[in-house]
Design a protein around this motif. Sequence first.
Motif, short mmCIF file in Angstrom:
data_model
loop_
_atom_site.label_atom_id
_atom_site.label_comp_id
_atom_site.label_asym_id
_atom_site.label_seq_id
_atom_site.Cartn_x
_atom_site.Cartn_y
_atom_site.Cartn_z
N TYR A 171 0.82 -1.21 0.00
CA TYR A 171 0.00 0.00 0.00
C TYR A 171 0.86 1.27 0.00
O TYR A 171 0.54 2.23 -0.70
N ALA A 174 1.94 1.94 -3.49
CA ALA A 174 0.94 1.84 -4.55
C ALA A 174 0.69 3.18 -5.24
O ALA A 174 0.48 3.24 -6.45
N ALA A 178 1.02 3.93 -9.16
CA ALA A 178 -0.13 4.41 -9.92
C ALA A 178 0.21 5.71 -10.66
O ALA A 178 -0.23 5.91 -11.80
N ALA A 215 -2.35 -5.33 -11.77
CA ALA A 215 -3.28 -5.13 -10.66
C ALA A 215 -3.33 -6.33 -9.72
O ALA A 215 -3.66 -6.20 -8.54
N ASP A 220 -4.32 -2.12 -4.19
CA ASP A 220 -5.01 -0.95 -4.73
C ASP A 220 -6.21 -0.58 -3.85
O ASP A 220 -7.31 -0.35 -4.34
N ARG A 224 -6.83 3.56 -7.09
CA ARG A 224 -6.16 4.37 -8.12
C ARG A 224 -6.04 3.61 -9.45
O ARG A 224 -6.19 4.21 -10.52
N LEU A 225 -5.75 2.32 -9.38
CA LEU A 225 -5.62 1.56 -10.63
C LEU A 225 -6.96 1.44 -11.32
O LEU A 225 -7.03 1.41 -12.56
#
Length: 556
Positions: A171, A174, A178, A215, A220, A224-225
């Motif tokens: 996290y 991430a 992104a 992914a 995520d 955001r993805l």
Amino acid sequence: MVVLTEAKLRALAGARSFERGRGYVDAVSGIEVGDDWVRASVRGTERYEAELSLGGPRGLTGECDCPYGQEGNFCKHLVALGLTMMTRKADLPRQRRTARARARALDAWLSDLSREELLALVRDEIAEDRNVRRRLELRAASAEGDLAALRSRLHELFDIGPFAAYGYVEYADARAYADQAGQAVSAIRALAHSDRAAGAVILAREAIGLLATAAESVDDSDGRLGQIGTDLAAAHHDACRAARPDPEELAHWLVTHAVDDAADLTDLDPLDYEDVLGERGMDALRRHAVLAWQAHRTGWAEKNLMQRLTKAGRDVDTVIAVHTADLAPNGHTHLLIARELDTAGRSAEALEWAERGLRDTADLASVDTALVDHLTDRYARAGRLTDAVTLRRDHFTARRTLLTYRQLRAAAEAAGCWPAERQRALALLSTDTGRDLRARRGPVLVDALLDDEDIDAAWRAATEFGAHDAQWRTLADRTRATHPAEALSVYLRLAEPLTHQTGNRAYEELVALLLGIRACHHHLGTPDDFTAYVTALRATQKRKRNLMRLMDEHGL
């Protein structure tokens, strides 16, 4: 320029976010002031970037990269920034003038540089900041239409390697990943709006595939993805509008994508492409959807796409074919088919499917009750009252409950044959009472007789077969005026265990029973016996203050 006020911030954020924002004022740092914007970092669970726009047609607006802000909300971080700027409003005009002066000075300086000096400056920035380098490389490849270079850069942008210490992007990393992956969207959009839109179609599809693969290895939690996926889908649609790819090939790709796991990431809807596909492409879309469904008839995505396509084209027979491929054993799918046919005005076929649903259900006790209701209604409207009674009788026989008893009664009363049906139903329940205690409601026979207002018969059934405490309580409530002695024995039995319990709920139940006991003694003409009972009860329960209070409130 908009004047910041607490009222405006509260209106945009809502009371809850506004109050929470007050607690973040001390977390605001790194304030930058532009001509009509203010941005800063706000420290929350992590550091977020917040920006307020103080001009423009929409008035005061704000953006923040926290999860709540990314959903389009005016978050607590924006409130904190706004409140901070209110404390500096006297200095804000000067800061804006300074910002404008800096911008003019920078523009003038850049304008005075020679080509060689500008190139040297850009090369220095590229050497120091890899994100600048990547963005410029993408712009260069897009401008040149170099699909091979763009494809190579896309693979680099979606590579999780630099962010995954153990093959998984945690996290904390991430967001950085992104941000990097999001650069692909800008490049594809730029290409889509050039004369090389066909290349943008190809690259958008590749990017969607790369994102879906990545992914699986990214935390995520902030979504955001998912936003990148949505943006890629939009860029693909824009590119298709510009390039007008072959409708047949596009339809095939859309269906393949719609039934793939990546569809959840992009939320791409094939039906949105009707403006690009045209009539020939939509025909191809339906054809490929049928092939996908035939290959995997029970797949949710395949069935959903088929149903939506066929409903959009009002193709009822295809909708029925989709349902028929996976009929539920309880008749639910038969009911869906019947409703579709009814909507299409094909009532006779609808009735056949509903009746088939009953025949195909192995055990009528497990049938979808909505199917029974549907058929009963159809029979009644057609004047087939005997068939309606037969169906309700069969359903009651298979599933002996108070509800099915009531439904049988309603159908039989409409047909004028309730006395005979009632006698049969009660006889059936009389042989069934022992097993009905399993539902903690006592025999259904007692419930049915109570529902018929046949209190004397209900009392006899409860005495003979047993009943749940709630049923005994109902019997006592309904007979205490006519049979006070019998009702009194019930109330006293139910009250005794409650005297050993604590808690307001137990106290309320006990007081309700005491009121019933008082009523029984009144009808029996023995009020002194009740007074003695209550006095003894108070002596043993006096430590229960809430019970004493409740008894006082009811004059007990």
